[in-house]
Design a protein around this motif. Structure first.
Motif, mmCIF file in Angstrom:
data_model
loop_
_atom_site.group_PDB
_atom_site.id
_atom_site.type_symbol
_atom_site.label_atom_id
_atom_site.label_comp_id
_atom_site.label_asym_id
_atom_site.label_seq_id
_atom_site.Cartn_x
_atom_site.Cartn_y
_atom_site.Cartn_z
ATOM 1 N N UNK A 264 0.856 -1.188 0.000
ATOM 2 C CA UNK A 264 0.000 0.000 0.000
ATOM 3 C C UNK A 264 0.892 1.238 0.000
ATOM 4 N N UNK A 265 1.410 1.619 -1.174
ATOM 5 C CA UNK A 265 2.393 2.711 -1.240
ATOM 6 C C UNK A 265 1.819 4.098 -0.981
ATOM 7 N N UNK A 266 0.495 4.243 -0.983
ATOM 8 C CA UNK A 266 -0.101 5.524 -0.628
ATOM 9 C C UNK A 266 -1.485 5.284 -0.041
ATOM 10 N N UNK A 267 -2.066 6.336 0.528
ATOM 11 C CA UNK A 267 -3.344 6.174 1.222
ATOM 12 C C UNK A 267 -4.481 5.827 0.265
ATOM 13 N N UNK A 268 -4.375 6.204 -1.004
ATOM 14 C CA UNK A 268 -5.441 5.895 -1.968
ATOM 15 C C UNK A 268 -5.563 4.385 -2.159
ATOM 16 N N UNK A 269 -4.421 3.730 -2.352
ATOM 17 C CA UNK A 269 -4.423 2.279 -2.499
ATOM 18 C C UNK A 269 -4.886 1.619 -1.204
ATOM 19 N N UNK A 270 -4.401 2.145 -0.071
ATOM 20 C CA UNK A 270 -4.757 1.558 1.215
ATOM 21 C C UNK A 270 -6.235 1.698 1.533
ATOM 22 N N UNK A 271 -6.813 2.870 1.299
ATOM 23 C CA UNK A 271 -8.228 3.071 1.591
ATOM 24 C C UNK A 271 -9.105 2.232 0.677
ATOM 25 N N UNK A 272 -8.730 2.109 -0.586
ATOM 26 C CA UNK A 272 -9.512 1.272 -1.501
ATOM 27 C C UNK A 272 -9.525 -0.177 -1.023
ATOM 28 N N UNK A 273 -8.389 -0.643 -0.527
ATOM 29 C CA UNK A 273 -8.321 -2.007 0.005
ATOM 30 C C UNK A 273 -9.209 -2.163 1.231
ATOM 31 N N UNK A 274 -9.155 -1.193 2.151
ATOM 32 C CA UNK A 274 -9.990 -1.285 3.345
ATOM 33 C C UNK A 274 -11.467 -1.334 2.989
ATOM 34 N N UNK A 275 -11.884 -0.544 2.002
ATOM 35 C CA UNK A 275 -13.279 -0.529 1.621
ATOM 36 C C UNK A 275 -13.679 -1.854 0.991
ATOM 37 N N UNK A 276 -12.807 -2.433 0.192
ATOM 38 C CA UNK A 276 -13.099 -3.756 -0.383
ATOM 39 C C UNK A 276 -13.259 -4.788 0.722
ATOM 40 N N UNK A 277 -12.408 -4.730 1.723
ATOM 41 C CA UNK A 277 -12.520 -5.691 2.832
ATOM 42 C C UNK A 277 -13.820 -5.501 3.597
ATOM 43 N N UNK A 278 -14.191 -4.246 3.841
ATOM 44 C CA UNK A 278 -15.438 -3.979 4.559
ATOM 45 C C UNK A 278 -16.646 -4.521 3.804
ATOM 46 N N UNK A 279 -16.578 -4.444 2.496
ATOM 47 C CA UNK A 279 -17.699 -4.886 1.669
ATOM 48 C C UNK A 279 -17.641 -6.368 1.340
ATOM 49 N N UNK A 280 -16.538 -7.023 1.763
ATOM 50 C CA UNK A 280 -16.417 -8.445 1.528
ATOM 51 C C UNK A 280 -16.037 -8.817 0.123
ATOM 52 N N UNK A 281 -15.462 -7.859 -0.632
ATOM 53 C CA UNK A 281 -15.072 -8.139 -2.027
ATOM 54 C C UNK A 281 -13.817 -9.002 -2.043
#
Length: 281
Positions: A264-281
């Motif tokens: 996760x080299x920047x917060x954009x990549x990191x936040x997108x990952x967190x949202x995918x995890x929250x949604x169960x993707x």
């Protein structure tokens, strides 16, 4: 058999644990409550209530995540004398510090060669704790962590609830790090021990805090939270103290010396990952 003794087995250490268990390691973690001890046991960790006797003769690696206080480092107060005789045969000792030891640099870049100059009380405690661990001896590695985020520690809940604010202080930037990248840095250091080394653990993109909140809202399809001037924002003393320091932290050493490639080299990549995890993707 490799055995990690993890003092103050919290968020970052728990991210490292499955990587070690997958290699057949034993992980012993200290905690202060029976409830947390039960949770650690469920994660495959051997829990010990902090203050109880520890099996130092079994331990090959040590990680301390416990934060210092006005009286110094709590781990060294409780266990320093018992730990010291075993350090000579240990393969690796890690201490989790913070980039707060560098103090304020007005948004300029700092690296591991920058002399510590903490301007906050907590930063001074951390600098003293680093020195105390170094004095103890052993194969010490110091990890200066930027602001930590990850599962359960993202901005989405506050943005959804309408309680998030974009606090604006001109020129203010923070460095951040995803907890999974902390875990891979620690594992890489365990694989390539270099006693005495200090590593900054942060991503590639120091950014103003309001930009992170705004991007979280964009990912959720919500309007950006209101901007609030730092001078007039209602904040706890601790939250306000974080704004006393502004700097950009370099992470070249973890890439060059440990071969780390950030997930996760920047917060954009990191936040997108967190949202995918929250949604169960």
């Amino acid at each position: 058999m490799s055995v990690l003794l993890s003092f103050g087995h919290g968020y970052s250490a728990r991210a490292l644990t499955p990587l070690l268990l997958a290699r057949g390691w034993t992980v012993i973690g200290t905690t202060r409550s029976a409830q947390k001890a039960a949770a650690l046991r469920g994660e495959g960790v051997e829990p010990v209530i902090f203050g109880d006797a520890l099996p130092f003769d079994r331990v090959t690696h040590v990680l301390s995540s416990a934060g210092p206080d006005a009286d110094g480092d709590p781990v060294l107060r409780a266990y320093g004398d018992a730990l010291r005789p075993h350090l000579g045969r240990m393969a690796w000792v890690g201490y989790l510090s913070t980039t707060g030891v560098y103090g304020d640099h007005g948004g300029a870049w700092v690296d591991e060669a920058t002399p510590p100059a903490p301007s906050t009380r907590r930063g001074r405690w951390r600098e003293a704790a680093e020195a105390a661990w170094a004095e103890l001896g052993g194969p010490l590695h110091v990890f200066r962590l930027a602001g930590i985020y990850g599962p359960g520690r993202g901005p989405f809940a506050k943005v959804r609830a309408g309680t998030a604010r974009r606090i604006v202080k001109p020129g203010q930037v923070f460095s951040r790090i995803h907890v999974d990248d902390i875990a891979q840095v620690l594992l890489a250091s365990i694989d390539r021990p270099d006693p005495g080394a200090v590593y900054n653990v942060c991503d590639d993109d120091p950014a103003p805090p309001q930009d992170v909140i705004g991007h979280a809202a964009k990912l959720l399809g919500l309007p950006p939270p209101p901007e609030v001037a730092f001078e007039t924002a209602e904040m706890t003393p601790m939250a306000r103290s974080f704004y006393a320091e502004s700097k950009r932290v370099r992470n070249d050493r973890i890439k060059r010396d440990l071969g780390v490639r950030l997930r996760y080299p920047d917060y954009r990549v990191g936040l997108a990952d967190l949202l995918r995890r929250e949604r169960g993707d």
